[in-house]
Design an enzyme around this catalytic site. Sequence first.
Site, PDB file in Angstrom:
ATOM      1  N   ASP A  51     -13.446  14.808  -4.892  1.00 10.65           N
ATOM      2  CA  ASP A  51     -13.405  15.708  -5.211  1.00 10.65           C
ATOM      3  C   ASP A  51     -14.958  15.985  -5.775  1.00 10.65           C
ATOM      4  OD1 ASP A  51     -13.196  18.213  -6.768  1.00 10.65           O
ATOM      5  OD2 ASP A  51     -10.546  17.606  -5.947  1.00 10.65           O
ATOM      6  N   THR A  91     -12.148   5.671  10.548  1.00 10.50           N
ATOM      7  CA  THR A  91     -11.638   5.035  11.524  1.00 10.50           C
ATOM      8  C   THR A  91     -11.728   5.693  12.825  1.00 10.50           C
ATOM      9  OG1 THR A  91     -10.190   3.998  11.030  1.00 10.50           O
ATOM     10  CG2 THR A  91     -11.634   2.037  11.316  1.00 10.50           C
ATOM     11  N   ARG A 129       3.266  -1.522  10.957  1.00  9.58           N
ATOM     12  CA  ARG A 129       4.171  -2.024  11.696  1.00  9.58           C
ATOM     13  C   ARG A 129       4.199  -3.089  12.286  1.00  9.58           C
ATOM     14  NH1 ARG A 129       1.774   3.042  14.754  1.00  9.58           N
ATOM     15  NH2 ARG A 129      -0.238   2.349  13.691  1.00  9.58           N
ATOM     16  N   LYS A 160      -7.280   8.224  -1.448  1.00  6.48           N
ATOM     17  CA  LYS A 160      -8.736   8.520  -1.357  1.00  6.48           C
ATOM     18  C   LYS A 160      -9.182   9.521  -1.818  1.00  6.48           C
ATOM     19  CE  LYS A 160      -7.891   6.695   3.950  1.00  6.48           C
ATOM     20  NZ  LYS A 160      -6.636   6.550   3.780  1.00  6.48           N
ATOM     21  N   LYS A 189       0.915  -1.386  -0.192  1.00  8.36           N
ATOM     22  CA  LYS A 189       0.347  -0.040  -0.400  1.00  8.36           C
ATOM     23  C   LYS A 189       0.818   1.671   0.433  1.00  8.36           C
ATOM     24  CE  LYS A 189      -1.962   1.661   3.968  1.00  8.36           C
ATOM     25  NZ  LYS A 189      -2.493   2.886   4.056  1.00  8.36           N
ATOM     26  N   ASP A 216      -3.793   4.545  -1.481  1.00 12.55           N
ATOM     27  CA  ASP A 216      -4.802   4.619  -0.718  1.00 12.55           C
ATOM     28  C   ASP A 216      -4.616   6.172  -0.828  1.00 12.55           C
ATOM     29  OD1 ASP A 216      -5.861   4.584   1.369  1.00 12.55           O
ATOM     30  OD2 ASP A 216      -4.264   4.315   2.993  1.00 12.55           O
TER      31      ASP A 216
HETATM   32  O1  C5P Z   1       1.063   0.341  11.194  1.00  8.95           O
HETATM   33  P1  C5P Z   1      -0.800  -0.067  11.115  1.00  8.95           P
HETATM   34  O2  C5P Z   1      -0.834  -1.662  10.949  1.00  8.95           O
HETATM   35  O3  C5P Z   1      -1.051   0.188  12.240  1.00  8.95           O
HETATM   36  O4  C5P Z   1      -0.697   0.151   9.684  1.00  8.95           O
HETATM   37  C1  C5P Z   1      -2.073   0.340   9.237  1.00  8.95           C
HETATM   38  C2  C5P Z   1      -2.677   1.083   7.350  1.00  8.95           C
HETATM   39  O5  C5P Z   1      -4.234   0.894   8.094  1.00  8.95           O
HETATM   40  C3  C5P Z   1      -1.799   2.564   7.710  1.00  8.95           C
HETATM   41  O6  C5P Z   1      -1.439   2.929   6.321  1.00  8.95           O
HETATM   42  C4  C5P Z   1      -3.273   3.390   8.349  1.00  8.95           C
HETATM   43  O7  C5P Z   1      -2.724   4.744   8.055  1.00  8.95           O
HETATM   44  C5  C5P Z   1      -4.016   2.551   7.660  1.00  8.95           C
HETATM   45  N1  C5P Z   1      -5.873   3.161   7.670  1.00  8.95           N
HETATM   46  C6  C5P Z   1      -5.817   2.111   9.215  1.00  8.95           C
HETATM   47  N2  C5P Z   1      -7.356   2.670   9.339  1.00  8.95           N
HETATM   48  C7  C5P Z   1      -7.798   2.735   8.773  1.00  8.95           C
HETATM   49  C8  C5P Z   1      -7.602   3.229   7.144  1.00  8.95           C
HETATM   50  C9  C5P Z   1      -6.395   3.220   6.980  1.00  8.95           C
HETATM   51  O8  C5P Z   1      -5.045   2.384   9.783  1.00  8.95           O
HETATM   52  N3  C5P Z   1      -9.616   3.046   8.812  1.00  8.95           N
END
Ligand code: C5P
Length: 250
Positions: free
Chosen positions: A76, A135, A227, A73, A44, A71
């Site tokens: 517009d 979220t 992460r 999003k 992503k 990603d």
């Molecule tokens: O590091 P981690 O597993 O928390 O990363 C989750 C990824 O998903 C990040 O790129 C974050 O921006 C994205 N994301 C999220 N919650 C959402 C939409 C996207 O954590 N509702």
Amino acid sequence: MNPAIAANPLTHPKDKIIVALDVESADEARSIFAELSGSVGAFKVGLQLFTAEGPRFVRDLVERGAKIFLDLKFHDIPNTVAKASVEAARLGVWMFNVHASGGSEMMTRTAAEVANVCERESIARPKVIAVTVLTSSNRETLAETGVSDETESQVLRLAQLTAKCGLDGVVASPLEIRAIRASVASNRFLIVTPGIRPSNATNDDQKRVMTPAEAVAEGANYLVIGRPITSASDRQRAVEDIITELSKPI
Ligand code: C5P
């Protein structure tokens, strides 16, 4: 049978994993890609990396064989989102997203223009998915913007609108998967889920998490994981552990 398996009978567990390249430089992203390219399904690229490194970098990853979920999003006016989406398709990405709150004209036109261009230019059509309610938003955030419904009602309303407009699916928190599956009839409707934490990982700043196996059992098709993989001291091992978790029945 669980709905995600019914929707995707041939998907190998590794193909469900989308690694979030939430890093600030092309070099870091390329090194994660080089390390994990054969071991996961896709990568992503979000706003941070795209803003730092741009479309040429995305094209470069695609040319190295990466399946990319772009990603950004988009949100517009319909014409602008449709034209930006056509350019995302021309970059060769596998999946990209828009905000469902942009409305039906925006989504329908985007789906149609992307499909037309892909056919005319012999490009593999990317999957187009929509964000319903971020979220990070809650009832107060929605109320501030004039939406008086409960968060879940707004999520389901926008998921249904997304399906009606012919998009391929939505991004959803693990806690929303089940309700979305119950309210959108098509079992081809994709649910892409962040907020995933393997059973042995820390939550970082994610508050409402599920393990990979739980999210798939709820009906997720793809898991966005950052992460727990990218910050692991042994990234391959982190991926293998997730695949093992996904391969066990729960
Ligand atoms: O590091 P981690 O597993 O928390 O990363 C989750 C990824 O998903 C990040 O790129 C974050 O921006 C994205 N994301 C999220 N919650 C959402 C939409 C996207 O954590 N509702």
